[in-house]
Design a protein around this motif. Sequence first.
Motif, mmCIF file in Angstrom:
data_model
loop_
_atom_site.group_PDB
_atom_site.id
_atom_site.type_symbol
_atom_site.label_atom_id
_atom_site.label_comp_id
_atom_site.label_asym_id
_atom_site.label_seq_id
_atom_site.Cartn_x
_atom_site.Cartn_y
_atom_site.Cartn_z
ATOM 1 N N MET A 1 6.511 3.989 4.896
ATOM 2 C CA MET A 1 6.896 4.101 3.488
ATOM 3 C C MET A 1 6.643 5.519 2.963
ATOM 4 N N VAL A 2 5.507 6.101 3.370
ATOM 5 C CA VAL A 2 5.111 7.407 2.819
ATOM 6 C C VAL A 2 5.728 8.566 3.618
ATOM 7 N N ALA A 3 5.668 8.453 4.949
ATOM 8 C CA ALA A 3 6.079 9.597 5.773
ATOM 9 C C ALA A 3 7.483 9.456 6.355
ATOM 10 N N GLY A 4 8.014 8.240 6.296
ATOM 11 C CA GLY A 4 9.343 8.022 6.851
ATOM 12 C C GLY A 4 9.356 8.177 8.360
ATOM 13 N N TYR A 5 10.545 8.347 8.941
ATOM 14 C CA TYR A 5 10.663 8.549 10.386
ATOM 15 C C TYR A 5 11.544 9.765 10.632
ATOM 16 N N ILE A 6 10.907 10.893 10.843
ATOM 17 C CA ILE A 6 11.647 12.123 11.140
ATOM 18 C C ILE A 6 11.249 12.554 12.554
ATOM 19 N N GLN A 7 12.191 12.457 13.471
ATOM 20 C CA GLN A 7 11.875 12.764 14.872
ATOM 21 C C GLN A 7 11.288 14.162 15.011
ATOM 22 N N GLY A 8 10.178 14.222 15.752
ATOM 23 C CA GLY A 8 9.526 15.514 15.983
ATOM 24 C C GLY A 8 8.664 15.964 14.823
ATOM 25 N N LYS A 9 8.727 15.238 13.692
ATOM 26 C CA LYS A 9 7.922 15.654 12.537
ATOM 27 C C LYS A 9 6.961 14.559 12.075
ATOM 28 N N THR A 10 7.481 13.362 11.839
ATOM 29 C CA THR A 10 6.586 12.305 11.339
ATOM 30 C C THR A 10 6.673 11.029 12.186
ATOM 31 N N LEU B 1 3.109 15.424 -0.168
ATOM 32 C CA LEU B 1 2.607 14.639 0.965
ATOM 33 C C LEU B 1 3.703 13.755 1.558
ATOM 34 N N VAL B 2 4.713 13.476 0.748
ATOM 35 C CA VAL B 2 5.768 12.558 1.183
ATOM 36 C C VAL B 2 6.574 13.201 2.316
ATOM 37 N N PHE B 3 6.888 12.382 3.323
ATOM 38 C CA PHE B 3 7.604 12.824 4.522
ATOM 39 C C PHE B 3 6.836 13.890 5.323
ATOM 40 N N THR B 4 5.519 13.749 5.348
ATOM 41 C CA THR B 4 4.709 14.650 6.193
ATOM 42 C C THR B 4 3.703 13.822 6.996
ATOM 43 N N VAL C 1 0.860 -1.198 0.000
ATOM 44 C CA VAL C 1 0.000 0.000 0.000
ATOM 45 C C VAL C 1 0.890 1.240 0.000
ATOM 46 N N GLY C 2 1.927 1.228 0.842
ATOM 47 C CA GLY C 2 2.861 2.355 0.931
ATOM 48 C C GLY C 2 3.540 2.619 -0.398
ATOM 49 N N LEU C 3 3.958 1.532 -1.041
ATOM 50 C CA LEU C 3 4.638 1.668 -2.326
ATOM 51 C C LEU C 3 3.706 2.291 -3.370
ATOM 52 N N PHE C 4 2.449 1.800 -3.366
ATOM 53 C CA PHE C 4 1.452 2.346 -4.297
ATOM 54 C C PHE C 4 1.245 3.842 -4.070
ATOM 55 N N LEU C 5 1.140 4.214 -2.781
ATOM 56 C CA LEU C 5 0.936 5.634 -2.456
ATOM 57 C C LEU C 5 2.150 6.483 -2.836
ATOM 58 N N LEU C 6 3.343 5.903 -2.660
ATOM 59 C CA LEU C 6 4.558 6.628 -3.064
ATOM 60 C C LEU C 6 4.555 6.878 -4.569
ATOM 61 N N GLN C 7 4.136 5.849 -5.322
ATOM 62 C CA GLN C 7 4.055 5.998 -6.774
ATOM 63 C C GLN C 7 3.044 7.085 -7.151
ATOM 64 N N LEU C 8 1.953 7.122 -6.382
ATOM 65 C CA LEU C 8 0.870 8.059 -6.687
ATOM 66 C C LEU C 8 1.207 9.489 -6.249
ATOM 67 N N GLY D 1 1.148 13.536 -7.049
ATOM 68 C CA GLY D 1 2.331 14.285 -6.594
ATOM 69 C C GLY D 1 2.546 15.513 -7.454
ATOM 70 N N ARG D 2 2.443 15.321 -8.774
ATOM 71 C CA ARG D 2 2.655 16.459 -9.696
ATOM 72 C C ARG D 2 1.534 17.491 -9.555
ATOM 73 N N PHE D 3 0.304 16.951 -9.291
ATOM 74 C CA PHE D 3 -0.836 17.857 -9.122
ATOM 75 C C PHE D 3 -0.661 18.715 -7.861
ATOM 76 N N LEU D 4 -0.289 18.053 -6.752
ATOM 77 C CA LEU D 4 -0.119 18.788 -5.488
ATOM 78 C C LEU D 4 1.036 19.788 -5.566
ATOM 79 N N ALA D 5 2.035 19.461 -6.380
ATOM 80 C CA ALA D 5 3.195 20.355 -6.517
ATOM 81 C C ALA D 5 2.798 21.702 -7.121
ATOM 82 N N LEU D 6 1.668 21.707 -7.805
ATOM 83 C CA LEU D 6 1.187 22.979 -8.391
ATOM 84 C C LEU D 6 0.836 23.987 -7.296
ATOM 85 N N PHE D 7 0.505 23.476 -6.108
ATOM 86 C CA PHE D 7 0.130 24.353 -4.999
ATOM 87 C C PHE D 7 1.352 24.620 -4.115
ATOM 88 N N ASN D 8 2.102 25.596 -4.466
ATOM 89 C CA ASN D 8 3.254 26.025 -3.663
ATOM 90 C C ASN D 8 4.258 24.884 -3.460
#
Lengths: 221, 210
Positions: free
Chosen positions: A161-170, A80-83, A54-61, A69-76
């Motif tokens: 897979m999508v958000a990773g592990y960032i201490q204090g963030k994700t 979603l990745v790593f959030t 599921v994570g891999l599919f979402l990463l691809q999407l 991903g390309r669509f969301l990039a239009l907004f500033n």
Amino acid sequence: MPILHSLVIALVATTLTFLVTLPIVYLLIQHPIKLNWAIESLLLLPLVLPPTVVGLFLLQLFGKYGIMGRFLALFNNYSLVFTLAGATVATIIVVLPIMYQSIKAAILGVDRHLVEAAEVIGATQFEVLRYVILPNAYNGIIIGLLLTFCRGLGEFGASLMVAGYIQGKTDTIATAIYFAIQAGDNNTAIYLSVVDILIGVTALLFIQFLNHQNKRGSANA
Amino acid sequence: MLDVKITKKLNTHTLTFAGQFKQQFTGIMGSSGGGKTTLLRLIAGLTVPDSGKITFDKTTWYDGDHQINLPPGQRPVGFMFQDLALFPNLTANKNINFYQRLRLYHQKEPITPEKKQQLLETLEITPFLDESVQRLSGGQRQRVALCRALVQQPRLLLLDEPFTGLDDRLRLKTIALTQKALAQTKTQVIIVSHRRDEVTAFTDDIYELA
């Protein structure tokens, strides 16, 4: 921080999944179509897939080169990745089958004659849902919400897979336990595990209480 | 006048019915699985016939040839289900009011408070009006269900095995109260039962389903 992140993700994912799933299930039951089996299979698919798939599919999407991903990039240049939002989307997909099955069982558990009794007096679909289905499927729906919340709280693979592990963030309870063990920090891992167990046990006790109420209600009816 | 001429394929046989309901009370009898409940459901619009025509006072409710099928809410029908279908989460009063409130959207002349009070008293519901329907006896629940159907002031009332599950003493009392309540209305009534005495208490105009 991981506890707060997990609670927020589970709460938002449960709420959004409920709002999306309820009308879909209700319409599929009230107005069955030939493609019901296909829609249902699609909604249940995450249940039979490893969360990493599921994570891999979402990463691809939602990745840099994915359609969304390309669509969301239009907004500033948003991504979603790593959030936490990405972890929430992953959790929504993973918990969707649990919510779907719970709500479906709860709605199907409502006596069909109650629905027809409302239809005879001209109740609209919304009124049937609001005044007949929801009050009479209440306990079943609450159980579904709790199960979904608990599953969301423990979500690991897809979120990582999508958000990773960032201490204090994700970081979430599940990912923080994993990385604490990796780092040899057993105390943190045990502390987070105990918190997770306490939340899970509380939810399960409440589910048992509601199940007991349901049985008593059926016996009195 | 209700005019019904329909066919509907059931699991074991095809239900074919043709009849005119001219009297205030008409009975329908027959063995289990004969299609009595299905016939009421077809008239109410809860089940769609395979073919035929249903008209009520010159209004077509269903016409297979012209693909007319009025939804249940647009037919001035009251339906008392065999299992009563009372909302278990509500009190007797709220069951009646809930029904009345939703019906108001479509009613040109809702029941007056005086008439409603008279109905509650006739059916002897007032003493347990605020009780949860789950705590009521079979006879009390039956009267709440009848009252709930009558507050809509339907022009046609369909009663599906209304006295099933009551012991003989309670059945006689409930039949008497039902007769009293229905005597105050001009509502046309179709009563379905597998017991002849329950039907003949209201009418000798009886259709027998094979």
